[in-house]
Write an enzyme that holds these catalytic residues in place. Structure first.
Site, PDB file in Angstrom:
ATOM      1  N   ASP A  31      34.977 -30.976  17.623  1.00  0.00           N
ATOM      2  CA  ASP A  31      33.977 -31.572  18.507  1.00  0.00           C
ATOM      3  C   ASP A  31      32.601 -30.975  18.181  1.00  0.00           C
ATOM      4  O   ASP A  31      32.470 -29.776  17.935  1.00  0.00           O
ATOM      5  CB  ASP A  31      34.338 -31.291  19.975  1.00  0.00           C
ATOM      6  CG  ASP A  31      33.555 -32.171  20.933  1.00  0.00           C
ATOM      7  OD1 ASP A  31      34.159 -33.069  21.541  1.00  0.00           O
ATOM      8  OD2 ASP A  31      32.327 -31.963  21.062  1.00  0.00           O
ATOM      9  N   HIS A 101      40.345 -41.209  22.357  1.00  0.00           N
ATOM     10  CA  HIS A 101      40.481 -39.905  21.723  1.00  0.00           C
ATOM     11  C   HIS A 101      41.093 -38.899  22.683  1.00  0.00           C
ATOM     12  O   HIS A 101      40.921 -39.004  23.895  1.00  0.00           O
ATOM     13  CB  HIS A 101      39.129 -39.377  21.224  1.00  0.00           C
ATOM     14  CG  HIS A 101      38.057 -39.350  22.273  1.00  0.00           C
ATOM     15  ND1 HIS A 101      37.354 -40.486  22.647  1.00  0.00           N
ATOM     16  CD2 HIS A 101      37.584 -38.335  23.038  1.00  0.00           C
ATOM     17  CE1 HIS A 101      36.481 -40.156  23.587  1.00  0.00           C
ATOM     18  NE2 HIS A 101      36.606 -38.859  23.855  1.00  0.00           N
TER      19      HIS A 101
HETATM   20  P1  5GP Z   1      34.354 -38.148  25.987  1.00  0.00           P
HETATM   21  O1  5GP Z   1      33.402 -37.640  27.017  1.00  0.00           O
HETATM   22  O2  5GP Z   1      34.032 -39.547  25.532  1.00  0.00           O
HETATM   23  O3  5GP Z   1      35.795 -37.963  26.389  1.00  0.00           O
HETATM   24  O4  5GP Z   1      34.170 -37.174  24.745  1.00  0.00           O
HETATM   25  C1  5GP Z   1      33.383 -37.454  23.652  1.00  0.00           C
HETATM   26  C2  5GP Z   1      33.302 -36.174  22.840  1.00  0.00           C
HETATM   27  O5  5GP Z   1      32.805 -36.510  21.564  1.00  0.00           O
HETATM   28  C3  5GP Z   1      32.353 -35.119  23.430  1.00  0.00           C
HETATM   29  O6  5GP Z   1      33.065 -33.907  23.646  1.00  0.00           O
HETATM   30  C4  5GP Z   1      31.266 -34.977  22.377  1.00  0.00           C
HETATM   31  O7  5GP Z   1      30.819 -33.646  22.225  1.00  0.00           O
HETATM   32  C5  5GP Z   1      31.962 -35.483  21.119  1.00  0.00           C
HETATM   33  N1  5GP Z   1      31.055 -36.097  20.146  1.00  0.00           N
HETATM   34  C6  5GP Z   1      30.080 -37.007  20.407  1.00  0.00           C
HETATM   35  N2  5GP Z   1      29.445 -37.359  19.268  1.00  0.00           N
HETATM   36  C7  5GP Z   1      30.050 -36.656  18.263  1.00  0.00           C
HETATM   37  C8  5GP Z   1      29.833 -36.591  16.857  1.00  0.00           C
HETATM   38  O8  5GP Z   1      28.967 -37.245  16.280  1.00  0.00           O
HETATM   39  N3  5GP Z   1      30.645 -35.757  16.144  1.00  0.00           N
HETATM   40  C9  5GP Z   1      31.628 -35.021  16.740  1.00  0.00           C
HETATM   41  N4  5GP Z   1      32.362 -34.233  15.939  1.00  0.00           N
HETATM   42  N5  5GP Z   1      31.855 -35.068  18.068  1.00  0.00           N
HETATM   43  C10 5GP Z   1      31.077 -35.867  18.820  1.00  0.00           C
END
Ligand code: 5GP
Length: 115
Positions: A31, A101
Protein backbone atom coordinates in the site's frame (compact mmCIF):
# COMPACT_ATOMS: atom_id res chain seq x y z
CA UNK A 1 -9.11 4.28 -24.94
CA UNK A 2 -10.77 3.62 -21.57
CA UNK A 3 -9.20 5.23 -18.53
CA UNK A 4 -7.90 2.43 -16.35
CA UNK A 5 -8.34 2.19 -12.58
CA UNK A 6 -5.14 2.78 -10.58
CA UNK A 7 -5.01 -0.88 -9.46
CA UNK A 8 -5.38 -2.08 -13.07
CA UNK A 9 -2.39 0.09 -13.97
CA UNK A 10 -0.37 -1.49 -11.13
CA UNK A 11 -1.35 -5.02 -12.25
CA UNK A 12 -0.26 -4.20 -15.80
CA UNK A 13 3.03 -2.71 -14.55
CA UNK A 14 2.18 0.74 -15.95
CA UNK A 15 2.48 2.33 -12.50
CA UNK A 16 5.49 1.49 -10.38
CA UNK A 17 4.60 -0.33 -7.20
CA UNK A 18 6.35 -2.94 -5.07
CA UNK A 19 4.78 -6.18 -6.28
CA UNK A 20 4.86 -8.77 -3.51
CA UNK A 21 3.17 -11.58 -5.44
CA UNK A 22 1.68 -12.08 -8.89
CA UNK A 23 0.20 -15.02 -10.79
CA UNK A 24 -2.42 -15.36 -13.54
CA UNK A 25 -5.28 -14.69 -11.11
CA UNK A 26 -3.98 -12.37 -8.38
CA UNK A 27 -1.59 -9.49 -7.71
CA UNK A 28 -0.38 -8.26 -4.31
CA UNK A 29 1.53 -5.04 -3.73
CA UNK A 30 2.53 -2.68 -0.92
CA UNK A 31 0.00 0.00 0.00
CA UNK A 32 1.29 3.47 -0.92
CA UNK A 33 0.11 4.88 2.43
CA UNK A 34 0.61 2.05 4.95
CA UNK A 35 -1.60 1.95 8.06
CA UNK A 36 0.52 -0.76 9.71
CA UNK A 37 4.15 -1.92 9.52
CA UNK A 38 3.00 -4.45 6.94
CA UNK A 39 0.18 -3.24 4.68
CA UNK A 40 -0.33 -5.18 1.49
CA UNK A 41 -3.15 -4.90 -1.05
CA UNK A 42 -4.36 -8.13 -2.70
CA UNK A 43 -6.44 -7.82 -5.88
CA UNK A 44 -7.91 -10.13 -8.50
CA UNK A 45 -6.42 -9.56 -11.97
CA UNK A 46 -9.96 -9.29 -13.36
CA UNK A 47 -11.94 -6.15 -12.62
CA UNK A 48 -14.61 -6.39 -9.90
CA UNK A 49 -15.86 -3.06 -8.55
CA UNK A 50 -16.49 -4.19 -4.96
CA UNK A 51 -18.26 -6.80 -2.79
CA UNK A 52 -21.63 -5.70 -4.17
CA UNK A 53 -20.60 -7.10 -7.56
CA UNK A 54 -19.42 -10.58 -6.60
CA UNK A 55 -21.27 -13.70 -7.70
CA UNK A 56 -20.81 -17.49 -7.86
CA UNK A 57 -18.26 -17.14 -10.67
CA UNK A 58 -15.92 -15.35 -8.25
CA UNK A 59 -15.82 -18.04 -5.54
CA UNK A 60 -12.49 -19.44 -6.75
CA UNK A 61 -10.77 -16.06 -7.03
CA UNK A 62 -12.03 -14.89 -3.62
CA UNK A 63 -10.85 -18.11 -1.98
CA UNK A 64 -7.49 -17.78 -3.71
CA UNK A 65 -7.10 -14.18 -2.48
CA UNK A 66 -7.48 -15.46 1.09
CA UNK A 67 -5.03 -18.30 0.49
CA UNK A 68 -2.45 -15.92 -1.01
CA UNK A 69 -2.97 -13.51 1.92
CA UNK A 70 -2.29 -16.31 4.40
CA UNK A 71 0.87 -17.33 2.52
CA UNK A 72 2.12 -13.73 2.35
CA UNK A 73 1.45 -13.29 6.09
CA UNK A 74 3.67 -16.29 6.81
CA UNK A 75 6.36 -15.09 4.41
CA UNK A 76 6.35 -11.62 5.99
CA UNK A 77 6.52 -13.28 9.45
CA UNK A 78 3.40 -11.55 10.77
CA UNK A 79 1.28 -14.69 11.13
CA UNK A 80 2.46 -15.72 14.62
CA UNK A 81 1.60 -12.41 16.30
CA UNK A 82 -1.46 -11.96 14.13
CA UNK A 83 -2.83 -9.86 11.34
CA UNK A 84 -6.05 -8.46 9.92
CA UNK A 85 -7.71 -8.78 6.52
CA UNK A 86 -10.11 -5.99 5.55
CA UNK A 87 -12.36 -5.44 2.54
CA UNK A 88 -14.06 -2.04 2.35
CA UNK A 89 -17.27 -1.69 0.37
CA UNK A 90 -18.65 1.70 -0.62
CA UNK A 91 -18.97 4.99 1.23
CA UNK A 92 -19.69 4.04 4.84
CA UNK A 93 -16.71 1.67 4.88
CA UNK A 94 -14.50 4.32 3.28
CA UNK A 95 -13.81 2.55 -0.01
CA UNK A 96 -11.60 4.90 -2.02
CA UNK A 97 -10.46 2.71 -4.87
CA UNK A 98 -13.31 1.08 -6.77
CA UNK A 99 -11.52 -2.13 -7.63
CA UNK A 100 -12.16 -5.01 -5.21
CA UNK A 101 -9.17 -5.44 -2.89
CA UNK A 102 -8.18 -6.98 0.42
CA UNK A 103 -5.98 -5.15 2.88
CA UNK A 104 -3.51 -7.38 4.74
CA UNK A 105 -2.38 -5.51 7.86
CA UNK A 106 0.09 -6.60 10.51
CA UNK A 107 3.53 -6.27 12.03
CA UNK A 108 2.26 -4.23 15.00
CA UNK A 109 -0.67 -4.25 17.43
CA UNK A 110 -3.83 -3.27 15.57
CA UNK A 111 -6.38 -3.10 18.38
CA UNK A 112 -9.83 -4.62 18.06
CA UNK A 113 -12.34 -2.83 15.87
CA UNK A 114 -15.22 -5.31 16.00
CA UNK A 115 -15.96 -5.84 19.68
P1 5GP B 1 -9.85 1.51 0.27
O1 5GP B 1 -10.05 2.68 1.18
O2 5GP B 1 -10.43 1.73 -1.10
O3 5GP B 1 -10.27 0.21 0.90
O4 5GP B 1 -8.27 1.38 0.12
C1 5GP B 1 -7.55 1.88 -0.94
C2 5GP B 1 -6.09 1.75 -0.56
O5 5GP B 1 -5.33 1.93 -1.73
C3 5GP B 1 -5.60 2.80 0.45
O6 5GP B 1 -5.05 2.15 1.59
C4 5GP B 1 -4.57 3.60 -0.32
O7 5GP B 1 -3.46 3.98 0.48
C5 5GP B 1 -4.15 2.63 -1.42
N1 5GP B 1 -3.72 3.28 -2.66
C6 5GP B 1 -4.35 4.30 -3.30
N2 5GP B 1 -3.68 4.65 -4.41
C7 5GP B 1 -2.60 3.81 -4.48
C8 5GP B 1 -1.52 3.68 -5.41
O8 5GP B 1 -1.41 4.39 -6.40
N3 5GP B 1 -0.60 2.71 -5.15
C9 5GP B 1 -0.69 1.89 -4.06
N4 5GP B 1 0.28 0.98 -3.91
N5 5GP B 1 -1.70 1.99 -3.17
C10 5GP B 1 -2.64 2.94 -3.37
Amino acid sequence: MNKKNIFQEIILGNIKSKIIYQDKDITAFNDINPKALVHIIIVPNIYIKNMNKINKKHIFILGKMLLVSSKIAKKKKISKNGYRIVINCNKYAGQEVFYLHMHLLGGNYLGNIVS
